[in-house]
Motif scaffolding. Sequence first.
Motif, PDB file in Angstrom:
ATOM      1  N   TYR A 168      64.144  63.576  64.414  1.00 32.70           N
ATOM      2  CA  TYR A 168      62.975  62.710  64.707  1.00 32.70           C
ATOM      3  C   TYR A 168      62.532  62.373  66.216  1.00 32.70           C
ATOM      4  O   TYR A 168      62.036  61.414  66.922  1.00 32.70           O
ATOM      5  N   GLY A 169      63.087  63.378  67.168  1.00 32.26           N
ATOM      6  CA  GLY A 169      62.904  63.357  68.475  1.00 32.26           C
ATOM      7  C   GLY A 169      63.881  62.844  69.393  1.00 32.26           C
ATOM      8  O   GLY A 169      63.436  62.664  70.856  1.00 32.26           O
ATOM      9  N   TYR A 170      65.019  62.124  68.926  1.00 28.72           N
ATOM     10  CA  TYR A 170      65.965  61.737  69.927  1.00 28.72           C
ATOM     11  C   TYR A 170      66.767  62.890  70.633  1.00 28.72           C
ATOM     12  O   TYR A 170      66.999  63.800  69.879  1.00 28.72           O
ATOM     13  N   TYR A 202      68.859  62.037  63.780  1.00 22.89           N
ATOM     14  CA  TYR A 202      68.074  61.541  65.006  1.00 22.89           C
ATOM     15  C   TYR A 202      67.246  62.675  65.892  1.00 22.89           C
ATOM     16  O   TYR A 202      66.027  62.308  66.224  1.00 22.89           O
ATOM     17  N   GLU A 203      68.053  63.701  65.894  1.00 27.94           N
ATOM     18  CA  GLU A 203      67.286  64.772  66.812  1.00 27.94           C
ATOM     19  C   GLU A 203      66.266  65.220  66.318  1.00 27.94           C
ATOM     20  O   GLU A 203      65.208  65.575  66.676  1.00 27.94           O
ATOM     21  N   LYS A 240      64.654  58.554  72.648  1.00 31.46           N
ATOM     22  CA  LYS A 240      63.373  59.384  72.406  1.00 31.46           C
ATOM     23  C   LYS A 240      62.432  58.700  73.347  1.00 31.46           C
ATOM     24  O   LYS A 240      62.151  57.496  73.410  1.00 31.46           O
TER      25      LYS A 240
END
Length: 281
Positions: free
Chosen positions: A130-132, A127-128, A279
């Motif tokens: 992809y910008g979370y 998730y990180e 995000k």
Amino acid sequence: MKIKTVSQCTLEEVLKAWNKGFEGYFVEINMTAEMFLHRLVGEGLSPTHSIVIFDQDEPIAIVLNGFRIVNGKKTAWNGGTGISPDYRGKGVSRLLMEEALAIYEREQVEIATLEAIKENKVAIALYEKYGYAISNQLLFLSGEYEGEFEHTARIHIETIRPEQLPHFPFYQEDVPWQCSWQSVKQGEAKIFYNDDNKALGYMLYKTVWNDSGEVERILLYQLEILEDRHQNLLPNFLESVITCPVQMTAVNFLANNPATSFLIKNGLKVTTEQVQMKKQF
């Protein structure tokens, strides 16, 4: 591999994707058709914006999505991402994420949210990527509430419907998805006031009754004091719904909420730790 929306699948296909997707997971979430449909409707999840991945005719992965307006911003929630054990580590998670984010872009989402089990480092790292980013630490608490039941503080109680909560200026809309009033429409809410009719706090909860008509469990979704100096009133808030020791579950409470530490001191134990991730678009 091909992607279908949940609305394009049979219930049997969706259920297979879900149950296989969470097989061997940190917390297994095996559902019957009735349980799945209840979750879909109760959590406000969208069949036309949720997806299932197929390998040939075999459903192998799923992600459920829902949308709400929170503090004036269109907010998406990932209500569950599961991948069949035989397909984990083979790029399916990337396919799910990219398709979900493409849906969010098309729907003009401003904030995307999800929760992940704290120990699930692989998912959190994905998730990180992809910008979370982690925004909150969340706790599930469960146990018998052992607080005292004789407090004399003067408070006045207003019982309302959950859907009335957002019309009060002190209500906090930005809470974990399952703790919002929209997800607890079958529950109850109370607001607590002092003698000057100033709001002291509020509570959103459900009462579960057994076959004998007795209280089996209290499910707490929000328990908020509006000023830290009123922490001593938390027993009074709870006494508005219980008058003797009872099983209690607190759902996704913020780790830094004063009510969380109070409940732990009074019999509840941490059963699951999660992180909330967001995000910004």
